[in-house]
Design a protein around this motif. Structure first.
Motif, PDB file in Angstrom:
ATOM      1  N   ARG A 402       0.741  -1.271  -0.160  1.00 12.03           N
ATOM      2  CA  ARG A 402      -0.015  -0.125   0.085  1.00 12.03           C
ATOM      3  C   ARG A 402       1.001   1.333  -0.030  1.00 12.03           C
ATOM      4  NH1 ARG A 402      -5.079  -1.423   0.575  1.00 12.03           N
ATOM      5  NH2 ARG A 402      -5.627   0.526   0.804  1.00 12.03           N
ATOM      6  N   SER A 403       0.298   2.280  -0.152  1.00 11.10           N
ATOM      7  CA  SER A 403       1.136   3.782  -0.436  1.00 11.10           C
ATOM      8  C   SER A 403       1.184   4.556   0.833  1.00 11.10           C
ATOM      9  CB  SER A 403       0.310   4.529  -1.824  1.00 11.10           C
ATOM     10  OG  SER A 403      -0.827   4.821  -1.037  1.00 11.10           O
ATOM     11  N   VAL A 404       0.130   4.118   1.624  1.00 14.78           N
ATOM     12  CA  VAL A 404       0.574   4.612   2.953  1.00 14.78           C
ATOM     13  C   VAL A 404       1.656   4.294   3.889  1.00 14.78           C
ATOM     14  CG1 VAL A 404      -0.963   5.642   5.324  1.00 14.78           C
ATOM     15  CG2 VAL A 404      -2.344   5.289   3.012  1.00 14.78           C
ATOM     16  N   GLU A 405       2.285   5.071   4.391  1.00 18.44           N
ATOM     17  CA  GLU A 405       3.442   5.022   5.092  1.00 18.44           C
ATOM     18  C   GLU A 405       3.011   4.100   6.711  1.00 18.44           C
ATOM     19  OE1 GLU A 405       5.529   8.050   8.282  1.00 18.44           O
ATOM     20  OE2 GLU A 405       5.085   8.877   6.407  1.00 18.44           O
ATOM     21  N   SER A 406       3.950   3.321   7.005  1.00 16.58           N
ATOM     22  CA  SER A 406       3.574   2.365   8.090  1.00 16.58           C
ATOM     23  C   SER A 406       4.847   1.981   9.000  1.00 16.58           C
ATOM     24  CB  SER A 406       3.021   1.050   7.645  1.00 16.58           C
ATOM     25  OG  SER A 406       3.854   0.260   6.839  1.00 16.58           O
ATOM     26  N   TYR A 407       4.862   1.667  10.159  1.00 18.02           N
ATOM     27  CA  TYR A 407       5.850   1.400  10.953  1.00 18.02           C
ATOM     28  C   TYR A 407       5.417   0.023  12.074  1.00 18.02           C
ATOM     29  CZ  TYR A 407       3.570   4.044  14.797  1.00 18.02           C
ATOM     30  OH  TYR A 407       2.850   4.584  15.715  1.00 18.02           O
ATOM     31  N   GLU A 408       6.120  -0.774  12.364  1.00 16.76           N
ATOM     32  CA  GLU A 408       5.833  -1.676  13.663  1.00 16.76           C
ATOM     33  C   GLU A 408       5.830  -1.265  14.919  1.00 16.76           C
ATOM     34  OE1 GLU A 408       7.500  -5.378  12.127  1.00 16.76           O
ATOM     35  OE2 GLU A 408       6.671  -5.110  10.103  1.00 16.76           O
ATOM     36  N   ALA A 409       5.135  -1.782  15.767  1.00 10.60           N
ATOM     37  CA  ALA A 409       5.283  -1.755  17.199  1.00 10.60           C
ATOM     38  C   ALA A 409       5.200  -3.111  17.903  1.00 10.60           C
ATOM     39  CB  ALA A 409       4.201  -0.809  17.578  1.00 10.60           C
ATOM     40  N   ALA A 410       6.054  -3.211  18.777  1.00  8.68           N
ATOM     41  CA  ALA A 410       5.907  -4.725  19.340  1.00  8.68           C
ATOM     42  C   ALA A 410       4.963  -4.477  20.540  1.00  8.68           C
ATOM     43  CB  ALA A 410       7.344  -5.161  19.868  1.00  8.68           C
TER      44      ALA A 410
END
Lengths: 590, 590
Positions: A402-410
């Motif tokens: 997808r084009s929306v920015e994302s990040y991961e969170a544990a």
């Protein structure tokens, strides 16, 4: 680099709390100090002023003295004392709060304590200051408010006076922050909600339970119908299920007693105990389970505008942002696991579409967070490593496409699976979860959900939990703050305000109002015997998208004088064209 | 005349209960009799059969014996006995129920008791029979069901067998009644709700709490939007207020503890007690009170689709008719007292319009009841004779000016004022209150409602409480039973069913479905690999208004073959014309 900069800013803020205390002691020598830490946007100090009443008017004087001290190029000098000596001195000086702090440090096993002196002022302190007060730039700080604070946060203790200060690297940064705060304050949905008469609270009804006025209800109804219609178009089954259920239902789902703290107390009816529902999932599973299901019926997208009830502490309640009962645009998609990726994508498509209609831009106003579980934490997360790996993999892959920015969170997952959180920024730049899409491989087991596969065998589906427009209350709070009360036309409680110049124009104005109303446009007519200027000012304050002034010219010619919101000019347009323009904008959610 | 006829019918019914007992005693001499009264549609007898299990199959035999007895031209002969002798005989014979009855009669002061003998059978009885069994017409009665009934209605006592009989003047009347019952059974909304998959109940969720499926939810949503839109057009302010509130709110309104029995137990949240709301009025009054009001704002019509919660005993719950939580289309009109008549008329105009759209005809399906208070009963009714006189006068005058038939009923008012009840007949001809319009002169005092009059003085308004479409659940139950599940097109969950003849026609059918869906019509496509006959039978069973069969002819020509609900013929129509026809019907609530 940023790390170092922030550390240094924290030192400045902490140093300023010492200067604040020094200034206070010069002005009120009998004041007793307690603690004074650095915080997010500055610093504070909690002080016992005895019988002296401190008001906002005193802050200027304290601030002036602080600025004077800062200009002296004073250094912070560290000294250590044996803890017993320090205690005796504090106690002898009547410094009861410092004495108590030292006493506690001793109980924790400390034998020495440190003190910092700046100019003539010495304070018990662990350290973390600028070397010299010349590192604090002139005009980079400001005392901005007073508050009451119980000593040690315990309401059984004495209420101290907390003085808050703002502090940044430079005066320019402070000014920016002050500007942002002023803007946020102007846009505060609680303030605008009152000014625009959108909702009220009543002591008799109870805290955290908004009552929507006619105008606020229009916005809510338009938003609700928009989301229901959009979901129906996308193949959701919209249902109605009860807002209460037997506690047994939540025992089956495992929410009770797991989420008991945020649930309200049960209500006994005859031999059963019922709860105000804190979530919709188990109700939707009961609908799914009411018939044998075939793979042909999957994915089955069960949606509802569901009223939910969750306990919030009185102090946590805030306008429409934090309430005790809210309406969630909720859905549960029962699907085969090989349909999961497509369904998560579909849910995100919908969310991006809805966010766009409401004026929230991807990557600017919101981004995605992939909230993961932890294989090590069996208590917080259902134990099934393979299922977690698979589910997290599906979500990760979806986000990659997808084009929306994302990040991961544990460690931010639900207990039944990982999720994608839509993180929305508010006016102050603070990020909060607005909507979520969750992958659930646990509930299908608990509720024994199944479907007949093409080979005739019973199989277990997975469930995607998702909200599209989130909690209606909170989304409207976001909306109000984002547009400052100047809603899109389709959401505006009054879309067209007709203003008469004189009594003679009233019949023509009424006829016009009827024609506009008949076209399905929300129109109001101000017939009051006031000046046109006054009426326009009122409509501007109410942020009405269109104003029509009806005087001699308009009565005698088939054109309207339209004043658009935000403009101080009028434009001429034929009545039919105007109606068509407004209808078109409403239809297209403008 | 009618009076005498009914008395005589009651004698026949009571006489038949003797014949029932006589027949049972011939067949099961050890059976113990208790009581056997006449009821609304016939009679019953409660009997202790000991260890013998009686089933529906036994009813025919008993009925045959009763018919045989009736044909003997037997007379009912009365005899009296001293009560002590009667008790001794009953006790000696082991007739424990009769003995208990006689014992109680003695305790009430009786000294003699009467017995009636018909043929060889004698029973303790107060009397009220036909003179001769030849007055009972052949075929005018029928045993129709068995039930369990605790002796004296007390669940601590033994469960007896109740045999129910139907009885009318003639066989023709019995046949009519049986036909009506069969029709009512076919139309029973609980049965149709299951067959048409409109709603379900779940043991885990709880009794009296329906869960609406996709299809039922469509009907409910259409109905809700229809009523909200219609009320908005008529100048109502539609609002949203919370479903819970502090008990204090109901103390202020006076509902608590007055209506406590029908409220659920309070829920404690922090220091306050909250209730699931049983009514909406106090919430709307809080909205009204949130600002100073002027006479210019009156009448103010505050409306809401409000979820309400009222306690119903488990045994009273029945499908959607009697539930524990329902959604009321509620409103409170705050008005000057000189506006009352116009507002009541406006409410009745709306009710008659809505009833008409839903297919309920004035004077046939419903009529008005003027429910009055009682000046003598200060406990049940608020004491203010002048206010009652005035309010009842207003309602009486309004009804006199309308074309719908009405009657008056004493002692049926609310405690705060008189009301007009809309009395709706169900399929069995039984009348029930469907909606009400109430005149309230008490709540404005309790909530200190006021408005500024033209002269600048504060005055007290009156309040009209009214429902327009009543409780959504109950109205849909009425609707289902009235139309037997064949809903108007605008309410039909599926409006058009497309049926493919063979696999080759699927692409064309899908294209057609898309076009129909894009026009805002609810369409379903049955692609299953079954015969056309089977697919049609399914659509007929689901009572879909339009069926479109797509075969070679329809694929190759621009016309559709439409089969209308209720017809076994098809008609040809161009696609665009068909879509226009259906859209037009939906728009006009057909």
């Amino acid at each position: 680099m940023s790390e170092k900069l922030e550390a240094s800013l924290e030192h400045k803020r902490h140093s300023l709390s010492h200067l604040l205390a020094a200034a206070v002691k010069e002005l009120w020598p009998a004041a007793l100090l307690s603690i004074g830490p650095a915080i997010d946007n500055g610093f504070y100090y909690d002080i016992d002023f005895g019988d002296v009443k401190i008001s906002d008017a005193d802050l200027k004087g304290i601030e002036k003295k602080m600025a004077h001290l800062a200009k002296q190029n004073l250094t912070f000098e560290r000294a250590e004392k044996k803890i017993d000596d320090a205690y005796k001195e504090a106690a002898a000086a009547g410094d009861i709060y410092k004495a108590e702090l030292i006493h506690d440090l001793k109980a924790q096993g400390e034998t020495m304590v440190s003190f910092y002196t700046v100019g003539k002022f010495t304070d018990l302190c662990r350290g973390g200051h600028v070397d010299n007060t010349n590192q604090i730039k002139p005009g980079s700080f400001k005392l901005h408010k007073l508050a009451g604070a119980y000593w040690r946060g315990d309401e059984k203790n004495k209420m101290l006076t907390r003085i808050y200060g703002l502090a940044f690297e430079t005066k320019a940064e402070l000014d920016d922050y002050l500007k942002m705060m002023a803007e946020a304050e102007k846009r505060d949905h609680r303030k605008l909600g009152k000014e625009l008469n959108l909702f009220i609270f009543s002591d008799l009804v109870g805290k955290g339970l908004p009552l929507w006025t006619e105008k606020g209800s229009i916005i809510r109804r338009e938003l609700e119908r928009f989301i229901v219609d959009e979901e129906l178009k996308r193949g959701y089954h919209h249902v109605y299920t009860p807002d209460i259920a037997k506690v047994d239902l939540y025992r089956t789902s495992g929410h009770y007693p797991y989420y008991k703290e945020s649930m309200y107390a049960p209500i006994r009816i005859d031999e059963d105990e019922f709860m105000l529902r804190p979530m919709t999932c188990p109700h939707h599973f009961e609908l799914y389970r009411s018939q044998p299901r075939s793979y042909r019926q999957l994915p089955m997208r069960i949606a509802e505008l569901a009223k939910l009830y969750r306990y919030e502490q009185s102090g946590e309640l805030s306008g429409l942002m934090r309430v005790r009962s809210f309406c969630l645009a909720d859905a549960h998609i029962v699907a085969r696991s090989d349909q999961a990726a497509a369904e998560v994508n579909g849910a995100l498509d919908l969310i991006e579409y809805v966010a766009g209609v409401l004026g929230f831009a991807a990557n600017k106003d919101y981004r995605y967070r992939l909230s993961l579980g932890s294989r090590a934490d069996d208590k917080k997360y259902y134990k099934d490593d393979a299922a977690w790996d698979k589910a997290e993999g599906v979500l990760r892959q979806v986000l990659a496409g997808r084009s929306v920015e994302s990040y991961e969170a544990a460690g931010e997952a639900a207990f039944y699976g990982p999720k994608i959180d839509i993180q929305m920024k508010n006016v102050m730049g603070k990020e909060d979860t607005a909507f979520t899409v969750q992958y659930d491989f646990v509930m299908p087991k608990r509720f024994q959900l199944s479907f007949t596969a093409p080979d005739g065998q019973e199989e277990e589906p997975i469930v995607i939990h998702r909200s599209s427009v989130g909690a209606i209350e909170r989304t409207i709070a976001f909306l109000i703050e984002r547009c400052g009360g100047a809603f899109s036309i389709w959401l505006s409680p009054v879309q067209v305000q007709i203003i008469t110049v004189a009594e003679a124009h009233i019949p023509a104005a009424r006829k016009l109002a009827e024609a506009i109303k008949a076209a399905g446009i929300r129109v109001e007519l101000d017939e009051a015997n006031e000046t046109v200027g006054n009426k326009i000012r009122k409509a501007v304050a109410e942020k009405v998208p269109y104003m029509l002034v009806i005087g001699d010219k308009e009565v005698n010619a088939p054109v309207l004088s339209v004043r658009d919101r935000g403009s101080d000019q009028t434009r001429e347009i034929a009545t039919a064209d105007f109606i068509a323009e407004v209808k078109d904008k409403i239809k297209n959610y403008k």
